[in-house]
Design an enzyme around this catalytic site. Structure first.
Site, short mmCIF file in Angstrom:
data_model
loop_
_atom_site.label_atom_id
_atom_site.label_comp_id
_atom_site.label_asym_id
_atom_site.label_seq_id
_atom_site.Cartn_x
_atom_site.Cartn_y
_atom_site.Cartn_z
N HIS A 149 1.05 -22.35 -88.11
CA HIS A 149 2.25 -23.28 -88.47
C HIS A 149 3.69 -23.03 -87.79
O HIS A 149 3.60 -21.85 -87.54
CB HIS A 149 2.57 -23.36 -89.81
CG HIS A 149 3.40 -24.35 -90.67
ND1 HIS A 149 4.68 -24.22 -90.35
CD2 HIS A 149 2.91 -25.59 -90.82
CE1 HIS A 149 5.22 -25.63 -90.94
NE2 HIS A 149 3.88 -26.51 -91.10
N ASP B 187 -3.83 -28.03 -94.45
CA ASP B 187 -4.66 -29.00 -93.94
C ASP B 187 -5.96 -28.45 -94.22
O ASP B 187 -7.23 -28.86 -93.98
CB ASP B 187 -4.47 -29.56 -92.54
CG ASP B 187 -3.36 -30.31 -92.48
OD1 ASP B 187 -3.24 -31.22 -93.41
OD2 ASP B 187 -2.42 -30.22 -91.54
N1 ACO Z 1 -6.00 -21.18 -83.19
C1 ACO Z 1 -5.88 -20.18 -82.26
N2 ACO Z 1 -4.64 -19.85 -81.79
C2 ACO Z 1 -3.52 -20.45 -82.11
C3 ACO Z 1 -3.44 -21.30 -83.05
C4 ACO Z 1 -4.72 -21.79 -83.74
N3 ACO Z 1 -5.01 -22.69 -84.75
N4 ACO Z 1 -2.27 -21.90 -83.68
C5 ACO Z 1 -1.73 -21.05 -82.68
N5 ACO Z 1 -2.16 -20.36 -81.97
C6 ACO Z 1 -2.00 -19.39 -80.81
C7 ACO Z 1 -1.38 -19.74 -79.66
O1 ACO Z 1 -2.33 -19.94 -78.72
C8 ACO Z 1 -0.40 -18.98 -79.10
O2 ACO Z 1 -0.77 -17.88 -78.55
P1 ACO Z 1 -0.14 -16.99 -77.45
O3 ACO Z 1 1.37 -16.77 -77.87
O4 ACO Z 1 -1.09 -15.73 -77.40
O5 ACO Z 1 -0.18 -17.72 -76.24
C9 ACO Z 1 0.47 -18.63 -80.20
O6 ACO Z 1 -0.64 -18.67 -81.48
C10 ACO Z 1 1.61 -19.71 -80.71
O7 ACO Z 1 1.10 -20.99 -80.76
P2 ACO Z 1 2.18 -22.15 -80.48
O8 ACO Z 1 1.41 -23.37 -80.17
O9 ACO Z 1 3.29 -21.87 -79.57
O10 ACO Z 1 2.80 -22.25 -81.84
P3 ACO Z 1 3.46 -23.63 -82.52
O11 ACO Z 1 4.44 -23.06 -83.34
O12 ACO Z 1 4.38 -24.25 -81.46
O13 ACO Z 1 2.23 -24.36 -83.18
C11 ACO Z 1 0.63 -25.40 -84.57
C12 ACO Z 1 2.20 -24.62 -84.32
C13 ACO Z 1 0.84 -26.60 -83.81
C14 ACO Z 1 0.37 -25.80 -85.82
C15 ACO Z 1 -0.46 -24.45 -84.11
O14 ACO Z 1 -0.59 -23.34 -84.96
C16 ACO Z 1 -1.64 -25.30 -84.06
O15 ACO Z 1 -2.16 -25.98 -83.29
N6 ACO Z 1 -2.60 -25.15 -85.26
C17 ACO Z 1 -3.87 -26.02 -85.29
C18 ACO Z 1 -3.40 -27.33 -85.72
C19 ACO Z 1 -2.92 -27.58 -87.18
O16 ACO Z 1 -3.84 -27.06 -88.10
N7 ACO Z 1 -2.01 -28.31 -87.45
C20 ACO Z 1 -1.40 -28.50 -88.62
C21 ACO Z 1 -0.05 -27.87 -88.85
S1 ACO Z 1 0.64 -28.18 -90.70
C22 ACO Z 1 0.94 -29.82 -90.54
O17 ACO Z 1 1.56 -30.39 -89.58
C23 ACO Z 1 0.76 -30.49 -91.87
#
Ligand code: ACO
Length: 425
Positions: free
Chosen positions: A303, A360
């Site tokens: 998140h 979720d």
């Molecule tokens: N699985 C694996 N790795 C992940 C995940 C994941 N679900 N989420 C983040 N990471 C990793 C990224 O690869 C990145 O790694 P790095 O720093 O080594 O390159 C690091 O964690 C940071 O990720 P970002 O994408 O920069 O984090 P951001 O804060 O932008 O994204 C997000 C948040 C979009 C929710 C992300 O965690 C994600 O894609 N999760 C899966 C989708 C999801 O469950 N979304 C629902 C969110 S809650 C809502 O909207 C109700």
């Protein structure tokens, strides 16, 4: 007042520090460009506050979420969705008389103009309900035009939206299945009415289970607001152009559709199904999620703000067990989900990246148990988020610092270039 000094060449700019009611601090950069010529660059707005707001407080490090000061755990335990909606929109809990009046208004506005049914008939069968929902919310504007922006008119539009969006959602499901539309009933409360409109049919009357009504109340309460997330920021941004409320909400629905945002609940179920189909290899899913060359991410994990367990996910997990237990459902996807969670929360990559289950992760399993089809999951989220969008839109209307949202950019394209006539290219 604390300030931050920016020195740029021979220019000095002193920027005030704004302190929120829970002690969070932010630099007010309103005068930065005027004084120094500089702008800020913050992809994804991870360090940018777009407004001050008195609606929702969240602390991502501590896993705190409160609506109008009330912890979401208390609301999930003691409140019902319509009361929480009232709280968010009006800034205080309603008295029993106010809640009754609100329920009467919701009931009185629950019907949809009959002509709107024809729109549904003409969408291709495979259309995603979120696309239909976004279009239909905009269409409401033509059927129920606002007269002018005054308190009474806003309240009417707000109640219409809250009530009609729920009817539209159930109607879109019925029509997509080729079934007879079920009308809202005055004797049923908001979630019970929704379930009935979804599942009642002339040859098999729907039995309304109280555990499901309670689960739906909790599901919608947990989704009701989440401060300046992607779809809420969209509602505020679109609303800043002073469009009507329907158009702003329709934009919010479209923003919510994405799998990284509201679409994640659908994506979680699809991910769990595919893990189950390929033999339930949870370890492989974890390895894939960690592999930077693989675009696969663990849906329902991570998140932008929560760097600990999402407080909503805890409540949803409990609700999930309660619903499956009551309905005596043995869902193999829940077993996969639990194994995945256990494996992820003890894995170094997930610990170091602060990746925990978000709401979720478990909400899809609850919705499945209710009989909600997977492609309707994000619509369910949208109904829940509606009070938050409305509250934030209303707050922005009254904000004395309101301005049209119009970010800037750092241009990285070509310098001035001569136009080449077509025959010389
Ligand atoms: N699985 C694996 N790795 C992940 C995940 C994941 N679900 N989420 C983040 N990471 C990793 C990224 O690869 C990145 O790694 P790095 O720093 O080594 O390159 C690091 O964690 C940071 O990720 P970002 O994408 O920069 O984090 P951001 O804060 O932008 O994204 C997000 C948040 C979009 C929710 C992300 O965690 C994600 O894609 N999760 C899966 C989708 C999801 O469950 N979304 C629902 C969110 S809650 C809502 O909207 C109700």
């Amino acid at each position: 007042m604390e300030t931050v000094k920016i020195i740029f060449g021979d220019k000095v700019c002193e920027l005030p520090i704004i302190v929120g009611s829970e002690g969070e601090k932010g630099i007010d950069i309103s005068n930065l460009r005027k004084t120094t010529g500089l702008i800020t660059l913050d992809p994804g707005f991870a360090n940018t506050g777009s407004c001050t707001s008195a609606i929702t407080f969240m602390d991502g490090e501590k896993g705190i979420l409160r609506y109008r000061g009330i912890p979401v755990e208390d609301l999930a335990e003691h409140s019902i969705f319509t009361e929480t909606a009232y709280l968010l929109i009006n800034g205080k809990l309603p008295t029993s008389q106010e809640l009754n009046q609100f329920s009467v208004l919701l009931n009185d506005n629950s019907l949809i103009h009959e002509d709107m049914q024809f729109f549904f008939q003409n969408f291709p069968r495979a259309s995603h309900p979120m696309g239909i929902m976004s279009a239909m919310v905009t269409a409401l504007r033509s059927f129920y035009p606002e007269l002018k922006i005054n308190e009474e008119e806003i309240n009417l539009t707000v109640t219409r939206l809250l009530s009609k969006v729920r009817t539209l959602a159930a109607m879109s499901y019925k029509i997509s299945r080729g079934h007879k539309v079920i009308y809202p009933r005055p004797d049923l409360n908001y979630p019970a009415n929704f379930l009935n409109m979804m599942f009642d049919n002339p040859v098999r009357p729907y039995y309304i289970d109280n555990t499901l009504v309670q689960a739906l109340n909790v599901f919608w309460i947990l989704h009701a607001d989440h401060e300046q997330n992607c779809s809420t920021s969209t509602v505020r941004m679109v609303g800043s152009g002073r469009v009507n409320l329907y158009a702003a909400i329709s934009a919010g629905v479209a923003a919510l559709w994405g799998p990284l945002h509201g679409g994640a609940n659908q994506a979680v179920i699809e991910m769990l199904e595919s893990i189950l189909k390929s033999g339930g290899d949870v370890k492989r899913a974890i390895e894939r999620a960690k592999d930077k060359k693989d675009p696969f991410r663990l849906m329902g994990f991570g998140h932008r703000v929560y760097k600990t367990y999402d407080p909503r996910a805890r409540i949803m997990k409990k609700m999930c067990d309660k619903v499956l237990d009551k309905l005596k459902i043995n869902d193999p996807l829940l077993d996969i989900a639990k194994q995945l969670e256990d494996a992820a929360v003890s894995d170094d990559y997930f610990i170091e990246h602060h990746l925990y289950p978000n709401i979720d992760f478990y909400s899809g399993i609850v919705l499945r148990a209710m009989g909600i089809p997977t492609n309707m999951f994000t619509v369910m989220f949208a109904i829940g988020r509606l009070p938050g969008w409305i509250a934030q839109w209303k707050e922005s209307l009254d904000d004395p610092n309101w301005r049209l949202s119009r970010p800037r950019q750092i241009y990285t394209g070509l310098g001035k270039t001569r136009y080449t006539p077509i025959d010389q290219r």
